[in-house]
Design a protein around this motif. Structure first.
Motif, PDB file in Angstrom:
ATOM      1  N   THR A   1       0.806  -1.309  -0.013  1.00 13.40           N
ATOM      2  CA  THR A   1       0.127  -0.043   0.096  1.00 13.40           C
ATOM      3  C   THR A   1       0.837   1.196  -0.016  1.00 13.40           C
ATOM      4  O   THR A   1       0.681   2.154  -0.668  1.00 13.40           O
ATOM      5  N   LEU A   2       2.042   1.248   0.796  1.00  7.61           N
ATOM      6  CA  LEU A   2       2.874   2.398   0.987  1.00  7.61           C
ATOM      7  C   LEU A   2       3.521   2.696  -0.460  1.00  7.61           C
ATOM      8  O   LEU A   2       3.900   3.685  -1.057  1.00  7.61           O
ATOM      9  N   LEU A   3       3.936   1.318  -1.082  1.00  8.13           N
ATOM     10  CA  LEU A   3       4.303   1.725  -2.221  1.00  8.13           C
ATOM     11  C   LEU A   3       3.799   2.101  -3.526  1.00  8.13           C
ATOM     12  O   LEU A   3       4.126   3.128  -4.050  1.00  8.13           O
ATOM     13  N   ARG A   4       2.584   1.679  -3.119  1.00 11.47           N
ATOM     14  CA  ARG A   4       1.517   2.201  -4.415  1.00 11.47           C
ATOM     15  C   ARG A   4       1.226   3.858  -4.335  1.00 11.47           C
ATOM     16  O   ARG A   4       0.956   4.503  -5.141  1.00 11.47           O
ATOM     17  N   SER A   5       0.978   4.120  -2.953  1.00 10.58           N
ATOM     18  CA  SER A   5       0.821   5.406  -2.706  1.00 10.58           C
ATOM     19  C   SER A   5       2.026   6.300  -3.068  1.00 10.58           C
ATOM     20  O   SER A   5       1.581   7.472  -3.698  1.00 10.58           O
ATOM     21  N   MET A   6       3.289   5.972  -2.468  1.00  8.38           N
ATOM     22  CA  MET A   6       4.298   6.682  -2.965  1.00  8.38           C
ATOM     23  C   MET A   6       4.530   6.826  -4.530  1.00  8.38           C
ATOM     24  O   MET A   6       5.016   7.894  -5.002  1.00  8.38           O
ATOM     25  N   GLU A   7       4.246   5.685  -5.183  1.00  9.13           N
ATOM     26  CA  GLU A   7       4.334   5.654  -6.795  1.00  9.13           C
ATOM     27  C   GLU A   7       3.231   6.772  -7.149  1.00  9.13           C
ATOM     28  O   GLU A   7       3.758   7.727  -8.084  1.00  9.13           O
ATOM     29  N   LEU A   8       2.221   6.853  -6.838  1.00  5.05           N
ATOM     30  CA  LEU A   8       1.281   7.741  -7.285  1.00  5.05           C
ATOM     31  C   LEU A   8       1.623   9.149  -6.857  1.00  5.05           C
ATOM     32  O   LEU A   8       1.301  10.068  -7.447  1.00  5.05           O
TER      33      LEU A   8
ATOM     34  N   PHE B   1      -5.845   6.157  -0.121  1.00  9.46           N
ATOM     35  CA  PHE B   1      -4.399   5.535   0.637  1.00  9.46           C
ATOM     36  C   PHE B   1      -3.480   6.625   0.125  1.00  9.46           C
ATOM     37  O   PHE B   1      -2.328   6.636   0.642  1.00  9.46           O
ATOM     38  N   ILE B   2      -3.797   7.686  -0.673  1.00 11.15           N
ATOM     39  CA  ILE B   2      -2.749   8.653  -0.909  1.00 11.15           C
ATOM     40  C   ILE B   2      -2.830   9.861  -0.027  1.00 11.15           C
ATOM     41  O   ILE B   2      -1.909  10.650   0.243  1.00 11.15           O
ATOM     42  N   LEU B   3      -4.193   9.969   0.768  1.00  3.65           N
ATOM     43  CA  LEU B   3      -4.260  11.308   1.419  1.00  3.65           C
ATOM     44  C   LEU B   3      -3.372  11.388   2.568  1.00  3.65           C
ATOM     45  O   LEU B   3      -3.002  12.704   2.751  1.00  3.65           O
ATOM     46  N   PRO B   4      -2.746  10.338   3.114  1.00 10.51           N
ATOM     47  CA  PRO B   4      -1.904  10.372   4.283  1.00 10.51           C
ATOM     48  C   PRO B   4      -0.294  11.379   3.782  1.00 10.51           C
ATOM     49  O   PRO B   4       0.277  11.656   4.435  1.00 10.51           O
ATOM     50  N   LEU B   5      -0.489  11.178   2.340  1.00 11.22           N
ATOM     51  CA  LEU B   5       1.053  11.950   1.661  1.00 11.22           C
ATOM     52  C   LEU B   5       0.580  13.056   1.169  1.00 11.22           C
ATOM     53  O   LEU B   5       1.341  13.748   0.576  1.00 11.22           O
ATOM     54  N   ALA B   6      -0.491  13.675   1.788  1.00 11.43           N
ATOM     55  CA  ALA B   6      -1.012  15.062   0.823  1.00 11.43           C
ATOM     56  C   ALA B   6      -0.063  16.033   1.189  1.00 11.43           C
ATOM     57  O   ALA B   6       0.361  16.941   0.385  1.00 11.43           O
ATOM     58  N   ASP B   7       0.690  16.325   2.443  1.00 13.05           N
ATOM     59  CA  ASP B   7       1.658  17.040   2.853  1.00 13.05           C
ATOM     60  C   ASP B   7       2.926  17.063   1.888  1.00 13.05           C
ATOM     61  O   ASP B   7       3.432  18.018   1.638  1.00 13.05           O
ATOM     62  N   LEU B   8       3.197  15.745   1.737  1.00 12.28           N
ATOM     63  CA  LEU B   8       4.227  15.686   1.061  1.00 12.28           C
ATOM     64  C   LEU B   8       4.102  16.178  -0.639  1.00 12.28           C
ATOM     65  O   LEU B   8       4.986  16.825  -1.000  1.00 12.28           O
ATOM     66  N   ILE B   9       2.959  15.869  -1.279  1.00  9.50           N
ATOM     67  CA  ILE B   9       2.440  16.148  -2.454  1.00  9.50           C
ATOM     68  C   ILE B   9       2.485  17.945  -2.527  1.00  9.50           C
ATOM     69  O   ILE B   9       3.094  18.335  -3.566  1.00  9.50           O
TER      70      ILE B   9
END
Length: 344
Positions: A93-100, A138-146
């Motif tokens: 899941t982390l790999l997919r979200s980071m890839e996106l 699953f990508i929302l936790p990476l919103a700050d990074l994006i």
């Protein structure tokens, strides 16, 4: 070997190390900084083993520098077992979200390149088109990074392209001609009159089916040029149904912060040229002759600049440094005179 090269350049250097710079150079030795160094150390040790069959001498040097001072390894990297992946440690899941996340960041950079806006220039807003609900979740936790990668003040998540974006389909005659012959002109007319819903589905799904003289025609993305046109003040790039739309309008506040970001970049370059270590604390002197408008902007962003360049103090003064230390820089038509000193 190609896979290792891609990992080192794209995944390790351009992503992990670049994204972790603040963790490496922050003051103190907390758990975040410790984990950043330990992760990088582990990756480099395993990398020396992976590279050993391809670049044996360089791998031996890298292994020796990393392992021998700690007496934790073997006499030579060539005596180590070749690394194997541990699938129990892989978080899909982390790999997919980071890839996106990286895909959206890449699209954002492409938008900026198209409209000639530097990445250091902050923008007000980015609209992110992520079609599938599961992916958005699953990508929302990476919103700050994006948001940081895109360098925008606000993110808006949507499922489909906004109505303000026009979709135009154009036939690629060089590909369609040999396949469909005389029917290519009829296909071109169909694409010209294609409604928004079908055009959007084609963009997201990658194929477009319709009937032509009783025969089913299925067009694929390589056969059709997709042109996306956003309203004035916005710019867009898309790929495989995903899209990034940037608000490219610059107000006075954004322009000022862009000037400060350019200045930070200049100071960081000067740090390297002066031979400062990455963790060295410095003093920044802004000297007489500097454009007063820039001095006022710098005063507004003092804390940001200090954090970014590791400055213990920013001193506004006329004299106090040797002329050999002074750097002159032109930024947005403004003359800047400054000097750096390593903090003792």
């Amino acid at each position: 070997a190609k896979a290792i090269e891609y990992f080192v350049v794209e995944d390790l250097s351009n992503w992990y190390i670049r994204r972790s710079r603040r963790r490496f150079w922050k003051s103190g030795w907390d758990e975040e900084k410790k984990s950043a160094y330990e992760t990088l150390y582990q990756v480099l040790v395993e990398l020396s083993k992976l590279c050993a069959p391809f670049i044996p001498f360089v791998s031996e040097i890298l292994y020796g520098v990393l392992v021998k001072p700690l007496a934790t390894g073997k006499e030579s990297v060539h005596l180590e077992d070749y690394p194997l992946s541990n699938e129990s440690q892989i978080d899909e899941t982390l790999l997919r979200s980071m890839e996106l996340a990286r895909k959206l960041a890449t699209l954002g950079r492409a938008v900026r390149n198209k409209v000639n806006i530097k990445l250091r220039q902050p923008l007000r807003k980015a609209i992110l088109v992520v079609p599938r609900e599961e992916e958005r979740r699953f990508i929302l936790p990476l919103a700050d990074l994006i948001q940081e990668e895109l360098n925008v003040k606000e993110l808006e998540w949507v499922t489909h392209l906004p109505e303000s974006v026009d979709i135009e389909l154009k036939p690629r005659f060089a590909i369609l001609g040999p396949r469909y012959g005389k029917k290519v002109q009829e296909i071109a007319r169909f694409l010209t009159g294609c409604d928004r819903v079908r055009s959007r589905n084609f963009l997201e799904e990658g194929h477009l089916a319709f009937s032509l003289d009783g025969e089913e025609v299925i067009l694929k993305k390589d056969e059709v040029e997709i042109v996306l046109k956003s309203r004035e003040g916005f710019a867009i790039e898309s790929d495989e149904g995903y899209a990034v739309i940037l608000d490219t309008k610059l107000d006075a506040e954004l322009k000022e912060e862009g000037i400060i970001r350019d200045f930070i970049h200049t100071v960081q370059t000067t740090r390297k040229e002066n031979g400062f270590d990455v963790e060295d604390r410095i003093e920044l002197y802004l000297l007489a002759g500097t454009d007063p408008a820039f001095a006022n902007i710098l005063k507004k962003y003092t804390h940001l600049v200090q954090d970014e360049i590791l400055a213990e103090a920013i001193l506004f003064q006329e004299t106090g440094v040797g002329t050999e230390e002074v750097r002159e820089y032109q930024l947005d038509g403004k003359r800047i005179l400054f000097a750096l000193r390593r903090r003792s």
